[in-house]
Each structure stands twice: as structure tokens, then as C-alpha cells.
Design a protein around this motif. Structure first.
Motif, PDB file in Angstrom:
ATOM      1  N   ARG A  29       0.813  -1.214   0.000  1.00  0.00           N
ATOM      2  CA  ARG A  29       0.000   0.000   0.000  1.00  0.00           C
ATOM      3  C   ARG A  29       0.849   1.268   0.000  1.00  0.00           C
ATOM      4  N   ILE A  30       1.969   1.246   0.725  1.00  0.00           N
ATOM      5  CA  ILE A  30       2.762   2.474   0.807  1.00  0.00           C
ATOM      6  C   ILE A  30       3.538   2.747  -0.483  1.00  0.00           C
ATOM      7  N   GLU A  31       3.585   1.764  -1.367  1.00  0.00           N
ATOM      8  CA  GLU A  31       4.251   1.982  -2.656  1.00  0.00           C
ATOM      9  C   GLU A  31       3.403   2.819  -3.604  1.00  0.00           C
ATOM     10  N   HIS A  32       2.088   2.909  -3.333  1.00  0.00           N
ATOM     11  CA  HIS A  32       1.177   3.596  -4.248  1.00  0.00           C
ATOM     12  C   HIS A  32       0.672   4.882  -3.612  1.00  0.00           C
ATOM     13  N   THR A  33       1.430   5.952  -3.821  1.00  0.00           N
ATOM     14  CA  THR A  33       1.035   7.259  -3.316  1.00  0.00           C
ATOM     15  C   THR A  33       0.421   8.082  -4.451  1.00  0.00           C
ATOM     16  N   HIS A  34      -0.371   9.087  -4.067  1.00  0.00           N
ATOM     17  CA  HIS A  34      -1.053   9.918  -5.056  1.00  0.00           C
ATOM     18  C   HIS A  34      -0.943  11.383  -4.664  1.00  0.00           C
ATOM     19  N   LYS A  35      -0.670  12.208  -5.664  1.00  0.00           N
ATOM     20  CA  LYS A  35      -0.714  13.652  -5.435  1.00  0.00           C
ATOM     21  C   LYS A  35      -2.124  14.189  -5.663  1.00  0.00           C
ATOM     22  N   ARG A  36      -2.872  13.521  -6.568  1.00  0.00           N
ATOM     23  CA  ARG A  36      -4.271  13.880  -6.817  1.00  0.00           C
ATOM     24  C   ARG A  36      -5.122  12.646  -6.541  1.00  0.00           C
ATOM     25  N   VAL A  37      -6.036  12.760  -5.591  1.00  0.00           N
ATOM     26  CA  VAL A  37      -6.819  11.595  -5.164  1.00  0.00           C
ATOM     27  C   VAL A  37      -7.984  11.372  -6.129  1.00  0.00           C
ATOM     28  N   LYS A  38      -8.335  10.103  -6.311  1.00  0.00           N
ATOM     29  CA  LYS A  38      -9.395   9.758  -7.257  1.00  0.00           C
ATOM     30  C   LYS A  38     -10.772   9.782  -6.613  1.00  0.00           C
ATOM     31  N   GLU A  39     -10.829   9.435  -5.323  1.00  0.00           N
ATOM     32  CA  GLU A  39     -12.104   9.400  -4.628  1.00  0.00           C
ATOM     33  C   GLU A  39     -12.008  10.227  -3.348  1.00  0.00           C
ATOM     34  N   ALA A  40     -13.110  10.847  -2.973  1.00  0.00           N
ATOM     35  CA  ALA A  40     -13.139  11.633  -1.745  1.00  0.00           C
ATOM     36  C   ALA A  40     -13.023  10.703  -0.539  1.00  0.00           C
ATOM     37  N   GLY A  41     -12.414  11.182   0.521  1.00  0.00           N
ATOM     38  CA  GLY A  41     -12.291  10.370   1.723  1.00  0.00           C
ATOM     39  C   GLY A  41     -11.131  10.822   2.586  1.00  0.00           C
TER      40      GLY A  41
ATOM     41  N   THR B 233      -6.018  17.943  -4.484  1.00  0.00           N
ATOM     42  CA  THR B 233      -4.609  17.896  -4.117  1.00  0.00           C
ATOM     43  C   THR B 233      -4.427  18.732  -2.866  1.00  0.00           C
ATOM     44  N   ALA B 234      -3.381  18.451  -2.132  1.00  0.00           N
ATOM     45  CA  ALA B 234      -3.158  19.202  -0.896  1.00  0.00           C
ATOM     46  C   ALA B 234      -1.713  19.064  -0.467  1.00  0.00           C
ATOM     47  N   THR B 235      -1.288  20.010   0.331  1.00  0.00           N
ATOM     48  CA  THR B 235       0.025  19.964   0.964  1.00  0.00           C
ATOM     49  C   THR B 235      -0.183  19.691   2.443  1.00  0.00           C
ATOM     50  N   CYS B 236       0.563  18.741   2.984  1.00  0.00           N
ATOM     51  CA  CYS B 236       0.408  18.368   4.387  1.00  0.00           C
ATOM     52  C   CYS B 236       0.758  19.562   5.275  1.00  0.00           C
ATOM     53  N   ALA B 237      -0.141  19.868   6.205  1.00  0.00           N
ATOM     54  CA  ALA B 237       0.086  20.994   7.114  1.00  0.00           C
ATOM     55  C   ALA B 237       1.190  20.703   8.117  1.00  0.00           C
ATOM     56  N   ASN B 238       1.522  19.431   8.286  1.00  0.00           N
ATOM     57  CA  ASN B 238       2.514  19.059   9.291  1.00  0.00           C
ATOM     58  C   ASN B 238       3.937  19.026   8.727  1.00  0.00           C
TER      59      ASN B 238
END
Length: 238
Positions: free
Chosen positions: A187-199, A217-222
């Protein structure tokens, strides 16, 4: 055969001393021991805690320090036993001295051996602490998987001890399930910058979880990373 003829068996002068160096050379051996021992401690301190896992830094340093001296004295006729004895005495003395110093001065012990460091808190990787350790995210996740952890949301707190081992504290069974960053390799091998489904999605770098809209798309606040993985909410089963 010529070499064998040149060696006189049970030549005590050769066994205890050496024809190539004066007795005063024993002081140089002691100095070499001191410098080498300090270099070993420095190297072990730099390489990090995982390099000394299962052994204390003192146990490993004495093994390294005595191993060569013992091996040379056993195998080579031109290595006097008295020199090896000085190495054993100096290294053992330093071992006892540093043990006493760590018992008497806690700050010295923390500097030399290290102290427990918080790596994960409430499912979030503490990046400021994590990056100061000689540890990769792959290694951290591997350790967690051995404790049947599926995602960081299951972890209340995780510490790396002075020995390099991880100490994990989990949420109580009756507490609500926290979403978190999945740590399965698939699972950690498949990252996304633009998500396909809301959640709910977890930052692939620190584990921070937030809601993202479809195609968002988003930038992590942390940690300001921008790659996300669908968060996992399964309950931990030991």
C-alpha cells in the motif's frame, strides 16, 4: 622450513616481550589502546543505535577491542603475550570506568548511550525526532509490522530505546479507531498527489490524516509533503 628453524620454542623473552621493540613500548601499547577505544566509542555513537542492537555500547566495544588483541596473540609468534595483556587490562579498565561514569552522571550516560526518543505519537511520526535517528521509514514500518501493526492510527506512542529496540503503546480496545497511514509494503508503494475518490487520506511522509475531495490535491500541514495514501481504519488484532 627456514622460518620454522628460526623460531626457538618456549623462548620466554620472545613470548613475553619482543626483540623488535624495547620494554618501554608497553606504554605506547597502552596509549594505542586508549586512542583506539575512544575511536570505537565515537564510531558506535555515530553509526546509531541499531548498530549496537541486542548489546550495550560497552559490551560491543569491549568485544571489538579485545577480539583483535586476543586473535593476534593466539596466531602470530611475533605478537608478545605481555602486549596483549596490556590491551586487555586497559580496555577492561576503560570499560569499568565508563560504566561507573554513566551510573554517576546521567547526562553523560544520555550523551554516550542515548536516551529513549519518541518516534510516533497519536499515529503521527515525529519527524524532528525521527530524522535525528539513524533509521529509515522502511525500518520503522518493518518493526511495527512485526508487532501486528497495520497502520499508524493503531499506535498511541512509539519510542526507540537506547538499545535500538522499539517500545510500542497501543490504544485501548474500547477506544474509537483512529484512521492512520497504512504500513503494508503493497500500500505504501502507491502514493497519489491527486486523489481519485473523496475520503480520508494519510500523508505518506508523516502520517497526518485529513479529508480530501475527489480529484483534490493538498500539501500536508505538518510536513509540507504532497503525496497521500488512503487512510486505514482497521482495528489491531494481536
Amino acid at each position: 622450513m627456514v622460518l620454522a628453524a628460526d623460531i626457538k620454542p618456549f623462548d620466554w623473552e620472545r613470548i613475553l616481550f619482543s626483540t623488535d621493540a624495547p620494554p618501554l613500548f608497553l606504554l605506547e601499547v597502552a596509549l594505542r589502546c586508549l586512542v583506539t577505544y575512544l575511536l570505537m566509542l565515537a564510531a558506535l555513537r555515530v553509526t546509531g543505535r541499531r548498530g549496537v542492537r541486542q548489546l550495550s555500547i560497552f559490551e560491543l566495544s569491549i568485544i571489538l577491542g579485545l577480539g583483535s588483541a586476543a586473535g593476534d596473540a593466539m596466531l602470530y609468534h611475533d605478537t608478545p603475550l605481555l602486549y596483549a595483556a596490556v590491551v586487555f587490562a586497559v580496555v577492561t579498565g576503560l570499560y569499568l570506568l565508563f560504566n561507573r561514569l554513566t551510573e554517576k552522571y546521567p547526562k553523560f550516560s544520555d550523551w554516550l548511550e542515548g536516551k529513549p526518543v519518541l518516534l510516533v505519537e497519536d499515529g503521527l511520526i515525529q519527524l524532528s525526532n525521527f530524522r535525528n535517528q539513524n533509521l529509515t521509514q522502511k525500518e520503522l514500518f518493518g518493526e511495527l509490522r512485526q508487532l501486528q501493526v497495520e497502520h499508524l492510527g493503531q499506535v498511541r506512542r512509539a519510542y526507540i530505546e537506547a538499545t535500538g529496540n522499539l517500545s510500542i503503546y497501543f490504544y485501548e480496545e474500547q477506544e474509537p479507531i483512529q484512521p492512520g497511514l497504512p504500513i503494508w509494503p503493497e500500500r505504501i508503494e502507491h502514493t497519489h498527489k491527486r486523489v481519485k475518490e473523496a475520503g480520508k487520506f494519510a500523508c505518506s511522509t508523516c502520517g497526518n490524516v485529513r479529508e480530501l475531495p475527489r480529484g483534490g490535491t493538498a500539501t500536508c500541514a505538518n510536513c509540507q509533503a504532497d503525496e497521500w495514501i488512503p487512510a486505514c481504519e482497521t482495528k489491531r488484532v494481536a
